[in-house]
Structure formats: C-alpha cells, structure tokens
Design an enzyme around this catalytic site. Sequence first.
Site, PDB file in Angstrom:
ATOM      1  N   PHE A 164      -4.679-135.350 -85.806  1.00 19.87           N
ATOM      2  CA  PHE A 164      -3.921-134.462 -84.930  1.00 19.87           C
ATOM      3  C   PHE A 164      -3.203-135.319 -83.888  1.00 19.87           C
ATOM      4  O   PHE A 164      -3.849-135.982 -83.059  1.00 19.87           O
ATOM      5  CB  PHE A 164      -4.845-133.477 -84.199  1.00 19.87           C
ATOM      6  N   TYR A 180      -8.431-136.384 -83.156  1.00 16.85           N
ATOM      7  CA  TYR A 180      -7.380-135.795 -82.311  1.00 16.85           C
ATOM      8  C   TYR A 180      -6.970-136.811 -81.248  1.00 16.85           C
ATOM      9  O   TYR A 180      -7.806-137.333 -80.506  1.00 16.85           O
ATOM     10  CB  TYR A 180      -7.929-134.519 -81.678  1.00 16.85           C
ATOM     11  N   CYS A 181      -5.671-137.105 -81.174  1.00 12.15           N
ATOM     12  CA  CYS A 181      -5.113-137.969 -80.133  1.00 12.15           C
ATOM     13  C   CYS A 181      -5.797-139.341 -80.157  1.00 12.15           C
ATOM     14  O   CYS A 181      -5.827-140.005 -81.183  1.00 12.15           O
ATOM     15  CB  CYS A 181      -5.244-137.277 -78.780  1.00 12.15           C
ATOM     16  N   VAL A 182      -6.368-139.763 -79.034  1.00 14.01           N
ATOM     17  CA  VAL A 182      -6.984-141.089 -78.963  1.00 14.01           C
ATOM     18  C   VAL A 182      -8.138-141.226 -79.950  1.00 14.01           C
ATOM     19  O   VAL A 182      -8.399-142.314 -80.481  1.00 14.01           O
ATOM     20  CB  VAL A 182      -7.450-141.386 -77.520  1.00 14.01           C
ATOM     21  N   GLY A 204      -8.097-139.874 -82.845  1.00 19.71           N
ATOM     22  CA  GLY A 204      -7.441-140.102 -84.123  1.00 19.71           C
ATOM     23  C   GLY A 204      -7.041-141.557 -84.291  1.00 19.71           C
ATOM     24  O   GLY A 204      -7.186-142.133 -85.382  1.00 19.71           O
TER      25      GLY A 204
END
Length: 541
Positions: free
Chosen positions: A303, A274-276, A278
């Site tokens: 994500f 998720y985000c960083v 990811g």
Amino acid sequence: MSDSSERESDAAPQMPTFVDPATIERTGQFWLDGLNLWQQMLSPKGEEPEAQATDKRFKAPEWHDNPWFDFVRRSYLTLSDHLLRGVDAVEGVGDKQKEQMRFAARRFVDAMSPANFPLTNPQVLARAVETKGESLMAGLKHLLADIEKGQLTHTAADAFEVGRNLATTPGKVVKRTPLYELIHYTPTTEQVGAVPLVIFPPWINRFYILDLTPEKSFIRWAVGQGLSVFMVSWKSADATMKDVIWDDYVAAQRDAIDAVRDLLDVPAVHTIGYCVAGTTLAATLALMAARGEGHRVASATFFTAQVDFAAPGELAHFVDDDQLAAIEKLSPDGFLDGRYLALTFNLLRGRDLIWNYVTNNYLLGQDYKPFDLLHWNGDTTNLPAKWHGSYLRDLYRDNLLVEPGRLTVDGTPLDLSKVETPAYVQAGREDHIAPAESVWHLTHRLSGPVRFVLAGSGHIAGVVNPPAAGKYQYWTNDTKVTSLESFVAGATETKGSWWPDWIAWLAGIDGAKVPATGVRIPGSNGRATLGDAPGDYVRAR
C-alpha cells in the site's frame, strides 16, 4: 592629468544595461493585473479565473458581495500568483533548490491568506459581532488548549475511543514482544483461506487506520471475505528503544511471519505492507530471498510504498544535512516525539490541515466536528531516533535500497531483484506523501509477477475506500508498460473501491479454503492469549 582629459573621461559613454525581456514581461503583467484589480473594484461583476472564483477559503458570500473584502481577496490571489510565478522564473539554481523554493513559497502564501487573520476575514468580524465577542473567547480557549498539549486539534477529543468505536474488530493478542503485538482476528465465515494474511502497518501511525469505524474497516472487511487476518501493532517508541534500528523492524516482520506459520501450521502467508512498513517488507523479502526463505511468503501487497526514493515527493524538502542534524537534537532521549512528525505531515497539506482549523476553530470559535480519520491522524506515535535518522539518510537522501548490496540487514546484503514473490502494488493518484510515480518504480525492482493498481485519492483515502462507500475509482492496465504515463494512457477505469480487485487477485494466488475451526479461532483449544484486540500497544502514549 589635465582638466580636458578629466572632462573627456567624465563624458565617456557608459555600457548599456540590458534587462531580461522575461523580467520586463512579468513586470508589465504585474502592473496590468493591478489595473485589472482596480477595474474590478469599480465593476465587481467582472469575470475572474475559475481557480480564484472557486477557492474554498473564500466561498462565503461576504468575500464576494462586500466590495472591500472582494478587493482584499482578489489582491491576495493576484499577489500570490505573481510570487509563485516569480519563484518559477528564478534562474541559476538547481532543480532541487528550485523545488524547495516553490515549497517554501506555497507554504508562505497559504499562511498569509487574509482568511487567517481576524481583521481581514469578514466572517470572523461578523461572527464576533453576532456573538458579542464570545466566538473570539471560544477560539482563544481552543488555541490555549492546543498550546498546552503541543499539537493542533482537528476533531472533538471525546468523539472517538480505541476499543469503543474505533479498532473494534473482534480478536485476540496472541504474541507480544518489546517491539510489537500480534493480533489474530476472529473469523466470521464458516471457511477461511488456507493461506493466512499478515498485515504490517506503518509504525509512524497507529494500526487502526485499517480498522476505523466498522463501515470503514479494511480488517473487518477482509475477515468478512473469509481471510484469516493477523495484524502487527507496533509499540510507540520510548527511551528503552533508543538502540532500535531498521534491522530490528525487518527481524520483527520475519518473526511475525514465522509466528503465524507456526501457530496455524502453514508453510506460507500472504503479507501487506503499508507505507514505511511496505518499504521494510520489500527489504524483508530481499533478506528472505537471500537466505532461501522466500517460499514462506505466498504474496506481498504494497500500500503506497516506495523503494526508489529518487523522486520521493515533498517530504524530500525536509531531508538535508542541516535538517537531519536538527532532527537529532529533537531526540535527546533516543526517540522522536510523534508530534513533530505530525506537524511535518500537516505542513504538506497546510491549507487543509492547519489554516482551515486556525480559521474555523481559533478565529470563528467553532466546535470541533467528529471525524474518525482526523482522530487517528492526531493519535501520534514516537519513533526510535536511530531508525529514523538512518531511514532518512539511507533512503530519502542517498536512495541506497535500489542499489544491490549497498544496504545490509543482519550482515546480509539486500538485492530487491532477487525477490520473486508475487506482488500487488497500490498507489494513490493524488498521494502527496508517496507519489504514484515513485511507487510505480517498485514494479520494476522485483523479479516476480506484479499487478499495479492506481487508486483515486491519496495516501489515506486512496487506501481506506470500502466498496460500500461507492467512492473514487481505480485504474488497471494488463499491458506490459515501462512508465506510469504509459500505464495511465492505456488504463481501464473502474468506479468504486479497488478492494474487490485485490481479493480476486489474492484468490488467484491461492484460493484454497479450510474450515474456520481449531487454531483458526484465536484462543481455541486452550491456547493462551494476551488479551482482547486491539491490545495494549495501540493505547500506549
């Protein structure tokens, strides 16, 4: 020189001064709008642009029914519009500088709203009279409390508590390192997927964004779908982590993957980043591919994750050499206080996350409403300064991850094109942190099969959208296209959550099931655990 020659020189014709026609047009429009304001003052029932009439900052009837405050409102909106148009009209500056000017102008315009000042807000004045000044005293208490803690409050402090009504999905901590805890959740189905799922949340926030209240919890839902779910809970940085760099987070992801493989005796795992996390998962997969370990990951779900930072969104306005130097000065002990990062994210949506609360809680003195998402938003985590600085420089500023071999981890050059792992890439259509256009580029950086899904809403609500809520929508397009614009043009819209689409995709990768017994139950067969979920790191300040 003679007197006559001096007179001739004085009488010499001057070169005419030309005014840009666009400037003349803008000036004329400004005066015309000013005249319209006075006409509307005399005839307040006249029509106005829909965007102005529906601005939620001025939805209270006092802003429209009282001639003076209606004039204040309209004047502010007119001046704001001209200021922003004036910035757009500035010539002789580069695109990046123009975007920075727009960003700063929008923040200034939001800050100067008459709703943010007691003497120009009719609701504040009426409330103060109604309560005989008690509303102002209550607002002052809110303000002083926030000054003391160094952070804007968004929700009632005692409404939520991790382990009580947030992050309550049952499970056990099965591993702890100086950087993370690994949580294994208790299955609720008789059978579970043979391939377990390991989730990597961003370490710039607490992991329980995916385990909010039970009805919103992605983790609880995934467990209920018959998955063996593991969650990494990152430690909030302190002085002991002053030397932590990106390599350490990549190593932690590899370590967690191998820990789950060993614990359950399986060859591979599904992963979510998720985000960083990811972005880091993409680097981890590139590292594993380079070392011949790619088979250890059966699938990768991203994500709202970026790998190409050519157009990373408004966060780029905070990344230049001067600001990077200023950030370093904020981290004398080797870590960045999470409150600074929270303020940065709040500034991206200042109207909603700053000035709305200034008006309601400081000026009107209203009590805070309970909201689980905003409780999580204010539950900040600190960041290792070395990691943070290099991440901003190498990715946001220099965009090195998409250049094969430009970045290395543990001495191994990274090349995203070597990643053949099947991938599910989710983006939020209104995401202001990881814009959908930027996330889209991930689909062209990997070599394996990729499914791209565009979800309604933004960086958080676009992800945390349980099916039972019946909210938003998502778009899919099975045709091979080369741009997000083409994807959207040919996409099929589906109402509701994209989670069922994801679980179906995951089953298509490997739908095998095994009994939810033995090692699939955390702490079974006498295996030692380190405590109940949600663990210790999520509670640490």
